[in-house]
Design a protein around this motif. Structure first.
Motif, short mmCIF file in Angstrom:
data_model
loop_
_atom_site.label_atom_id
_atom_site.label_comp_id
_atom_site.label_asym_id
_atom_site.label_seq_id
_atom_site.Cartn_x
_atom_site.Cartn_y
_atom_site.Cartn_z
N ALA A 155 21.76 71.88 49.93
CA ALA A 155 22.60 72.73 51.18
C ALA A 155 22.68 74.10 50.85
CB ALA A 155 24.21 72.22 50.87
N PRO A 156 22.40 74.78 52.07
CA PRO A 156 22.29 76.25 52.16
C PRO A 156 23.75 76.91 51.80
CG PRO A 156 22.75 75.65 54.45
CD PRO A 156 22.34 74.18 53.46
N ASN A 157 23.59 78.09 51.39
CA ASN A 157 24.66 78.91 50.95
C ASN A 157 25.63 79.06 52.26
OD1 ASN A 157 23.83 81.79 52.57
ND2 ASN A 157 22.19 80.80 51.39
N CYS A 158 26.98 79.25 52.01
CA CYS A 158 27.91 79.42 52.96
C CYS A 158 28.77 80.36 52.64
CB CYS A 158 28.41 78.10 53.38
SG CYS A 158 29.59 77.86 54.62
N VAL A 159 29.45 81.43 53.60
CA VAL A 159 30.56 82.03 53.47
C VAL A 159 31.38 81.78 54.47
CG1 VAL A 159 31.38 84.59 53.64
CG2 VAL A 159 28.87 84.09 52.72
N TYR A 160 32.74 81.57 54.19
CA TYR A 160 33.89 81.08 54.86
C TYR A 160 34.42 82.32 55.63
CZ TYR A 160 33.12 76.78 52.46
OH TYR A 160 32.61 75.64 51.93
N GLY A 161 34.69 82.22 56.91
CA GLY A 161 35.55 83.30 57.70
C GLY A 161 37.10 82.88 57.80
N PRO A 162 38.07 83.69 58.25
CA PRO A 162 39.17 83.37 58.25
C PRO A 162 39.59 82.11 59.04
CG PRO A 162 38.84 85.57 58.74
CD PRO A 162 37.54 84.82 58.65
N ASP A 163 38.81 81.67 60.10
CA ASP A 163 39.01 80.53 60.72
C ASP A 163 38.48 79.25 60.25
OD1 ASP A 163 36.50 80.64 60.83
OD2 ASP A 163 36.33 80.85 63.01
N GLY A 164 37.82 79.44 58.65
CA GLY A 164 37.53 78.18 58.18
C GLY A 164 35.96 77.87 58.28
N LYS A 165 35.35 78.53 59.36
CA LYS A 165 33.92 78.34 59.70
C LYS A 165 33.02 78.93 58.81
CE LYS A 165 34.93 77.25 64.71
NZ LYS A 165 34.56 77.62 66.00
N GLY A 166 31.89 78.35 58.25
CA GLY A 166 31.01 78.87 57.56
C GLY A 166 29.60 79.48 58.25
N HIS A 203 21.90 84.25 53.85
CA HIS A 203 20.63 84.45 53.49
C HIS A 203 19.91 83.20 53.58
CE1 HIS A 203 21.40 82.92 49.59
NE2 HIS A 203 22.30 83.44 49.39
N PRO A 204 18.62 83.07 53.59
CA PRO A 204 17.72 82.12 53.54
C PRO A 204 17.98 81.30 52.09
CG PRO A 204 16.59 83.84 54.27
CD PRO A 204 17.73 84.31 53.91
N ASN A 205 17.78 79.90 52.24
CA ASN A 205 17.84 79.29 51.32
C ASN A 205 16.95 79.50 50.05
OD1 ASN A 205 18.03 77.14 49.05
ND2 ASN A 205 18.84 75.61 50.53
N GLU A 206 17.24 79.86 48.70
CA GLU A 206 16.55 80.30 47.93
C GLU A 206 16.32 79.38 46.71
OE1 GLU A 206 17.82 85.13 48.28
OE2 GLU A 206 19.06 83.73 46.88
N ASP A 207 16.69 78.53 46.65
CA ASP A 207 16.49 77.19 45.58
C ASP A 207 15.31 76.77 45.99
OD1 ASP A 207 18.86 77.75 44.76
OD2 ASP A 207 19.72 75.80 45.20
N GLY A 208 14.69 75.90 44.77
CA GLY A 208 13.37 75.14 44.83
C GLY A 208 13.47 73.87 43.88
N HIS A 209 12.71 73.10 44.14
CA HIS A 209 12.68 71.97 43.32
C HIS A 209 11.09 71.17 43.25
CE1 HIS A 209 13.08 69.93 47.38
NE2 HIS A 209 12.38 69.03 47.01
#
Length: 506
Positions: A31-42, A46-52
């Protein structure tokens, strides 16, 4: 020519592992990173930086890894490719001893680190060259007031700074000769869940994160002349909590310019892995979990760190009981953590301030003789999925009906962590002659979480003024109809004897 050589080298890394077969006993969820706004929407910041990585090599060798990148995905992507090439192209075979494997793993991380820095040599040289043309810094002169030539130099220097910055933490699992080895650099996590002979699930966290609150890491830094008390108080070094990392050229080669590290006698931030193993997997039934820091931080922010390991294992076991694909299992667990994190933020409760954002999340699951469930049965614990009828009232309709949920009941399976034992359902598993209603409170939380994404979410809303009133004995009609549950539970555990007297409300 130098740039072409660098691009060729990177393209070679990408092609080295193309022909290696993927492991089919493994699933990955992200799942990509997420920042929530005051309305609860995310929103994604930045682009996904994980790898596997998840490959099956020759001679019974398997390699898995989760990489948590930061300031870009360059290091995580490079490490996943290069590390595979350093371990699965004939370097390992069944004749190697434990000491050989440890040495090869350590050398592989060292090669990855040095090889990555070689790929940015040209960028570093260009950066040093262009720095000679930069005018002394003047706070009274804005970027737009510079000459066109100086503007281009500044823009190119900014691009080069991005190219040489960034790093990654890594947790890698190697299975060879049916023995498990874990190599860790940084703050990702590895958990091994084993089903014991008496039906319990034992959870083992392999290693500790290399972070600013790890006592052994603080002692290592103190031996180099770093004030460990300041490191602990700062909680971060150059924006990261990890004390071991891959890449991150600015920190490793300019550490004397970083206040908290300036007294170090030599490079304090290292890429040397801590290796755990070997652990025999002979006769083991269970699963291995590799998780990025972002996944565990999200869960711990929402529910606290005390039971995070047990909670993630319980989620995986629950999904294994219902899903027919490991990929679906891993993705469902990640989505569940993501939903829990968001729900805590939206609740406005005490921990909501800790859940305003989360980083990229990655979960890798590798099963160990652990079968996926068919339509009716849970995993090896031998439990059943029993139907429970729950009244459903839509706020926009006066009619009432009911829906049937699946209540998963492990037979006698508990979850242990060291010497502490706790049920996967927190209240214990009912036995014949004991009413299973005691487990409803701990079970319906999971049921609600997995069901709230469908419909209008009103399934578990309070009934308000329509709630049934107590009778003369002070009792109210049951809200959940367990009659079918009791019937099936009784038929499964009767052993040829009637259980009417032992199950259900008396």
């Amino acid at each position: 020519m130098a740039a072409q050589r660098r691009n060729l080298m990177q393209s070679q890394h990408q092609s080295w592992t193309d022909d290696l077969p993927l492991c089919q006993m493994c699933g990955v969820g992200t799942a990509p990173n997420c920042v929530y706004g005051p309305d609860g929407k995310g929103t994604q910041s930045h682009p996904n930086e994980d790898g596997h990585l998840r490959f099956r090599g020759e001679d019974g060798c398997f390699l898995y890894g989760v990489f948590n990148g930061y300031d870009g995905n360059r290091v995580a992507s490079f490490a996943s490719q290069c590390l595979t090439a350093e371990l699965l192209l004939g370097q390992l075979n069944s004749s190697h001893t434990d000491g050989d494997v440890r040495k090869i793993l350590t050398q592989a991380f060292d090669v990855v680190e040095k090889s990555y820095f070689e790929t940015i040599d040209d960028a570093l040289a260009e950066k040093a060259h262009l720095s000679n043309y930069v005018l002394p810094h003047n706070e009274n002169v804005s970027f737009h007031q510079l000459s066109p030539q100086n503007q281009k130099v500044q823009e190119r220097l900014k691009e080069l700074e991005q190219e040489v910055s960034g790093g990654a933490t890594a947790v890698v699992a190697l299975i060879l000769n049916n023995k498990l080895y874990i190599a860790n650099v940084g703050t990702n996590r590895a958990l091994l869940c084993k089903s014991t002979s008496d039906g319990q699930n034992q959870v083992l966290q392999i290693g500790r994160p290399h972070s600013t609150d790890n006592e052994e890491e603080l002692q290592r830094l103190a031996a180099l002349g770093v004030d460990s008390t300041r490191v602990r108080q700062a909680a971060q070094i150059a924006g990261q909590s990890s004390t071991r990392r891959l890449g991150d050229y600015p920190v490793k080669f300019n550490y004397n310019e970083i206040d908290v590290l300036s007294a170090a006698k030599t490079t304090p931030i290292i890429a040397e892995p801590e290796i755990h193993g070997s652990q025999s997997l002979d006769g083991v039934t269970g699963f291995l979990l590799l998780m990025s820091e972002g996944l565990m931080n999200a869960l711990e922010s929402a529910h606290g760190p005390e039971q995070a390991n047990q909670e993630i294992v319980a989620m995986v076991a629950a999904e294994l009981a219902q899903q027919s694909s490991l990929e679906a299992v891993a993705q469902s667990v990640v989505e569940r953590v993501k939903r829990l994190h968001h729900d805590v933020f939206a609740s406005g409760r005490q921990r909501a301030t800790l859940c305003s954002r989360h980083e990229d999340m990655t979960l890798l699951i590798r099963t160990l003789n652990y079968p996926l469930a068919d339509a009716a049965l849970t995993p090896t614990q031998g439990g059943r999925i029993y139907p429970v009828s729950v009244p459903y009232s839509n706020s926009q309709s006066t009619s009432k009906t009911s829906v049937t949920l699946s209540l998963v009941m492990p037979s006698q399976s508990t979850l242990t962590n060291g010497t502490n034992t706790a049920s996967t359902l927190e209240e214990g598993t009912p036995t014949p002659g004991q009413s299973p209603t005691a487990t409803l409170q701990s079970t319906n939380t999971q049921t609600q979480s997995s069901s709230s994404s469908s419909g209008d979410g009103s399934l578990f809303r309070q009934r308000g003024s329509q709630a049934a009133q107590p009778d003369e004995t002070g009792r109210v009609p049951p809200y959940v109809d367990f009659s079918q549950f009791y019937r099936l539970w009784g038929s499964d555990h009767s052993d040829g004897h009637s259980t009417q007297g032992g199950l259900g409300p008396q």
